[in-house]
Design a protein around this motif. Structure first.
Motif, PDB file in Angstrom:
ATOM      1  N   PHE A  68      53.748  93.989  23.688  1.00 46.60           N
ATOM      2  CA  PHE A  68      52.935  94.727  24.251  1.00 46.60           C
ATOM      3  C   PHE A  68      51.483  94.048  23.320  1.00 46.60           C
ATOM      4  N   GLU A  69      50.713  94.806  23.816  1.00 42.71           N
ATOM      5  CA  GLU A  69      49.195  93.730  23.045  1.00 42.71           C
ATOM      6  C   GLU A  69      48.386  95.604  22.793  1.00 42.71           C
ATOM      7  N   ASN A  70      47.846  95.715  21.216  1.00 42.58           N
ATOM      8  CA  ASN A  70      46.757  96.398  20.791  1.00 42.58           C
ATOM      9  C   ASN A  70      45.221  96.472  21.335  1.00 42.58           C
ATOM     10  N   GLU A  71      45.558  97.630  22.543  1.00 44.05           N
ATOM     11  CA  GLU A  71      44.166  97.901  23.435  1.00 44.05           C
ATOM     12  C   GLU A  71      42.922  97.090  22.821  1.00 44.05           C
ATOM     13  N   LYS A  72      42.127  97.657  21.282  1.00 43.16           N
ATOM     14  CA  LYS A  72      41.984  98.208  20.985  1.00 43.16           C
ATOM     15  C   LYS A  72      41.447  96.314  19.639  1.00 43.16           C
TER      16      LYS A  72
ATOM     17  N   GLY B 299      43.401  94.482  19.634  1.00 42.31           N
ATOM     18  CA  GLY B 299      44.038  92.661  20.619  1.00 42.31           C
ATOM     19  C   GLY B 299      45.469  92.024  19.702  1.00 42.31           C
TER      20      GLY B 299
ATOM     21  N   GLN C 122      49.562  91.562  19.182  1.00 39.11           N
ATOM     22  CA  GLN C 122      50.163  91.764  19.924  1.00 39.11           C
ATOM     23  C   GLN C 122      51.646  92.028  19.317  1.00 39.11           C
TER      24      GLN C 122
ATOM     25  N   SER D  83      50.810  97.038  27.215  1.00 41.41           N
ATOM     26  CA  SER D  83      49.448  97.244  25.900  1.00 41.41           C
ATOM     27  C   SER D  83      50.208  98.324  25.514  1.00 41.41           C
ATOM     28  N   ASP D  84      49.969  98.621  24.620  1.00 40.03           N
ATOM     29  CA  ASP D  84      49.773  99.719  23.926  1.00 40.03           C
ATOM     30  C   ASP D  84      49.696 101.602  24.382  1.00 40.03           C
ATOM     31  N   ARG D  85      48.766 101.395  25.849  1.00 45.92           N
ATOM     32  CA  ARG D  85      48.931 102.461  26.342  1.00 45.92           C
ATOM     33  C   ARG D  85      49.183 101.901  27.869  1.00 45.92           C
ATOM     34  N   ASP D  86      49.651 100.694  28.706  1.00 54.17           N
ATOM     35  CA  ASP D  86      49.658 100.653  29.922  1.00 54.17           C
ATOM     36  C   ASP D  86      50.840  99.524  29.763  1.00 54.17           C
TER      37      ASP D  86
END
Ligand code: FMN
Length: 310
Positions: free
Chosen positions: A237-241, A243, A245, A300-303
């Motif tokens: 996953f990617e941290n949306e804030k 970037g 990985q 991502s870390d959220r979705d």
């Protein structure tokens, strides 16, 4: 160097054999009464093209040992990377293996499992007796294969090269990544304490801003005195804030050595885990390990979505 010594037990020799990366098969046949039988085997070897021959080694203590030694034929099913559960099912002593798995039958009546990468239907040559196993030699009468990726097995754990490839592609070649693992021993997970903040996290490389890798993670765990024997992808996953990985694997430790804190699932101090993404990932790990049915999260870390292994 270890000299073979019966008194030291067979563990070391088993470990040495286990370093050889193999595929995984399910070998099937029919009892004389028609009941289908099968067990998981990684001792498959392709022996000869002309004439077409293969072999499988069968443990003399296997419940289906007598059935296979007396059978006129058998089929070898090469498992696909999504078939970890099928491997576990046929390595078990369950009586309902063939009620759970989907299968059809070969011309000779041997069970061919759905979704495998390849199968071989064989007639038996006389068995060869070697120590605690026998060697079954199969004269291949028919076979088929497809483009599915095979399941790998090494050091007592499964490996899925296609899914590893997806992870690498998902994060891109030159990105800085965190590479970590949920490391379990005997129903407990390893959590590392950050000496400054006191927060807990699962072991990972790349947390210091340098790029992590599986090699660095393994070195780090070795420094902690932990050998891991199973590394299957668990989340990408990617941290949306930021970037950043992350790639996380799930792994089984060889032991819970003194000095490393392994937490049983119901004792994990959730408030001390700093990252919400890690909390969610650990929670999914606990849920999935209860059902012994694991998936891989991509997102991502959220979705994101969990791809479940069959
Ligand atoms: C990955 C893997 C590979 C295995 N390879 C073999 C093998 O090559 N030969 C064997 O006799 N047992 C092998 N086993 C163990 C059998 O699958 C297991 O003992 C099974 O219970 C035998 O079934 P049965 O006792 O119902 O006959 C393997 C197990 C696993 C998980």
């Amino acid at each position: 160097m270890s000299k073979f010594d019966r008194n030291l037990g067979l563990r070391q020799l088993r470990n040495a054999f286990g370093t050889f990366l193999t595929g995984v098969t399910v070998v099937t046949c029919r009892e004389e009464s028609g009941i289908p039988r099968g067990f998981t085997a990684n001792s498959f070897t392709s022996v000869s093209l002309h004439p077409p021959r293969l072999l499988i080694c069968v443990d003399k203590t296997a419940e289906s040992f007598d059935v296979f030694t007396q059978s006129k034929g058998f089929a070898v099913n090469i498992l696909a990377e999504t078939q970890i559960e099928i491997s576990g099912l046929f390595a078990s002593k369950r009586a309902d293996k063939f009620d759970i798995a989907d299968w059809s039958e070969s011309e000779n009546g041997n069970p061919i499992l759905e979704g495998v990468c390849a199968w071989f239907d064989c007639k038996c040559d006389p068995v060869i007796d070697v120590g605690d196993h026998i060697i079954l030699i199969g004269r291949i009468e028919s076979y088929d294969y497809n483009g599915n990726m095979g399941l790998g097995y090494v050091r007592g754990g499964y490996l899925s090269l296609g899914l590893e490839q997806s992870a690498v592609e998902a994060v891109g070649g030159d990105a800085d990544v965190i590479v970590g693992a949920i490391v379990e021993y005997d129903g407990k997970v390893l959590l590392i304490e950050n000496a400054v903040t006191g927060e807990l996290h699962v072991p990972a490389s790349g947390l210091d801003g340098t790029s992590g890798s599986l090699g660095k993670l393994q070195n780090y765990l070795t420094q902690l005195g932990i050998g891991i024997s199973l590394s299957v992808l668990f989340a990408v996953f990617e941290n949306e804030k930021t970037g950043q990985q992350s790639i996380y694997y799930r792994a089984k430790a060889d032991s819970d050595l003194v000095g490393n804190k392994f937490w049983s699932f119901d004792e994990i101090p959730w408030q001390r885990i700093g990252s919400d993404a890690i909390k969610i990932m650990l929670q999914r790990y606990i849920d999935e390990s209860k059902r012994q049915r694991y998936g891989i999260y991509f997102g991502s870390d959220r979705d994101g979505a969990v791809e479940t292994l069959r």
